[in-house]
Design a protein around this motif. Sequence first.
Motif, short mmCIF file in Angstrom:
data_model
loop_
_atom_site.label_atom_id
_atom_site.label_comp_id
_atom_site.label_asym_id
_atom_site.label_seq_id
_atom_site.Cartn_x
_atom_site.Cartn_y
_atom_site.Cartn_z
N GLN A 203 2.58 -3.83 -12.45
CA GLN A 203 1.97 -2.59 -12.55
C GLN A 203 0.96 -2.52 -11.40
OE1 GLN A 203 2.87 0.19 -14.21
NE2 GLN A 203 4.74 -1.50 -15.05
N GLN A 204 0.86 -1.27 -10.46
CA GLN A 204 -0.17 -1.18 -9.55
C GLN A 204 -1.64 -1.29 -10.02
OE1 GLN A 204 -0.13 -0.86 -6.45
NE2 GLN A 204 1.99 -0.64 -5.67
N ARG A 205 -2.53 -1.61 -9.31
CA ARG A 205 -4.04 -1.52 -9.60
C ARG A 205 -4.94 -0.81 -8.85
NH1 ARG A 205 -5.18 -7.58 -12.28
NH2 ARG A 205 -3.76 -7.49 -13.65
N ASN A 206 -4.19 -0.27 -7.46
CA ASN A 206 -4.78 0.23 -6.57
C ASN A 206 -4.91 1.77 -7.00
OD1 ASN A 206 -5.36 2.14 -4.31
ND2 ASN A 206 -5.06 0.37 -3.01
N ILE A 208 -5.56 4.70 -5.66
CA ILE A 208 -4.83 5.70 -4.82
C ILE A 208 -3.28 5.42 -4.93
CG2 ILE A 208 -4.30 6.25 -2.46
CD1 ILE A 208 -7.28 5.24 -1.80
N LYS A 209 -2.82 4.38 -5.04
CA LYS A 209 -1.40 3.92 -5.23
C LYS A 209 -0.88 4.37 -6.57
CE LYS A 209 -0.52 0.39 -1.93
NZ LYS A 209 -0.17 -1.41 -1.70
N LEU A 210 -1.89 4.18 -7.52
CA LEU A 210 -1.42 4.83 -8.97
C LEU A 210 -1.26 6.09 -8.97
CD1 LEU A 210 -3.73 2.39 -11.23
CD2 LEU A 210 -1.41 2.77 -11.41
N THR A 212 -0.65 8.31 -6.60
CA THR A 212 0.41 8.51 -5.72
C THR A 212 1.75 8.66 -6.66
OG1 THR A 212 -0.59 8.06 -3.54
CG2 THR A 212 1.76 8.25 -3.68
N GLU A 213 1.79 7.30 -7.28
CA GLU A 213 2.96 7.22 -8.13
C GLU A 213 2.97 7.99 -9.29
OE1 GLU A 213 2.90 3.65 -10.69
OE2 GLU A 213 4.65 2.92 -9.26
N GLU A 216 4.39 11.33 -8.12
CA GLU A 216 5.81 11.30 -8.03
C GLU A 216 6.56 11.37 -9.31
OE1 GLU A 216 6.38 7.43 -6.15
OE2 GLU A 216 5.86 8.13 -4.13
#
Length: 420
Positions: A203-206, A208-210, A212-213, A216
């Motif tokens: 799982q993402q921890r960033n 901003i990426k979280l 964005t995900e 989506e």
Amino acid sequence: MKSGFYTIMAAQFFSSLADNALLIAAMALLTTMQSPDWMPPLLKLFFVLSYVLLAPFVGAFADSLPKGKVMLITNMIKVGGCALMFFHVHPLIAYAVVGFGAAAYSPAKYGILTELLPPEKLVAANGWIEGLTVSSIIFGTVLGGALVNSKVSAALISFDFPLIDFNITTPSEAALCVVTACYAAAALFNMRIPDTGARYKHQQRNPIKLVTEFAECVTILWKDKLGQITLGVTTLLWGTAATLQFIVLKWAEKSLHMTLDKAAILQGVVAIGVALGAVAAARFVPLKKSLNVMPMGVAMGLVVITMIFVHSIWIAYPLLILVGALAGFFVVPMNALLQHRGHVLMSAGHSISVQNFNENLSVLTMLALYTLLNSMKMDIMVIIVLFGLFVSSTIYGVMRKHAANQREHDSLALIGEHKH
């Protein structure tokens, strides 16, 4: 059902029981603080705010650990929020912390169902979960009403626990002790929830990426021909349920001349109807026929309007049971179908977090609107009529959208599709 399912149900029951008892206790605490009339609805608003703000992150958190462990951690956050009231933190802030824990608890609670059970069992599982959740609402509101009753609180304060002096001196502290005990029972069952063995990619921890995900995932579910219908319906219904909770309390005060501790019982009456409707849906509505229940939502909105003609408690009881039954029969199949579709298109935790985001954004919007109407001193009878018409017309609009989708492509063929 697998044995682990019943452990999940028990954990959910006690955690939800405590949430609902705490809401009534917090409302009573606001009353003793002589807070304005528009403030009690803000308790629910502060509670669900976390569902919206944390939605991009709680799905990843729920999928990063076994769901039982997530439920245990988040249940302890609820305990922390409850404890804040002991230290005289404002009820709005304390209940917001409880909402923080609940927001992270929900993706694990519902996500584990899709990991534990096959798709054909989801309607029945949701029927049991919703029925039990509603039972916890019944007992939680009744418990909360009892705890704020002067005779009960006096008995709790005078009770001497063997060997231990808790130094409980006020009715609110006595109520909070009982609520904390309910959270403790939930924690015991959380520790017994089995590991389903489901594991997801790292799982993402960033942040901003979280985000964005998550965006989506929201787009995927709203563009899906089945997802957009079920998500639209459940989004509306959860906003409706949260607002109706406060409408019933205000209506009971004006039309039935009931105090808060007695009016809280009426929420339990609605919940009885929801439980009956949920069990009936679990028994008679297969996943393939889930969308056939949408007319029940139109009927529910129209039945709510008839509340303005009721001034007798003996008529109020069956009417509120009917409202609850229509809601329960309506929401369980739609919720199961949405969980199934989300699990097919994405991970369990992300799917539930998208659902929670939309549903609780609706709760925030409708509660904010209700608070605004209250601050404008609008008559509760007018609010009830506007509320019922809005629900019925919106569900009818969703039905028309589904019919248009069907003319383009048979979206019902997607039900039962395997994960991809």
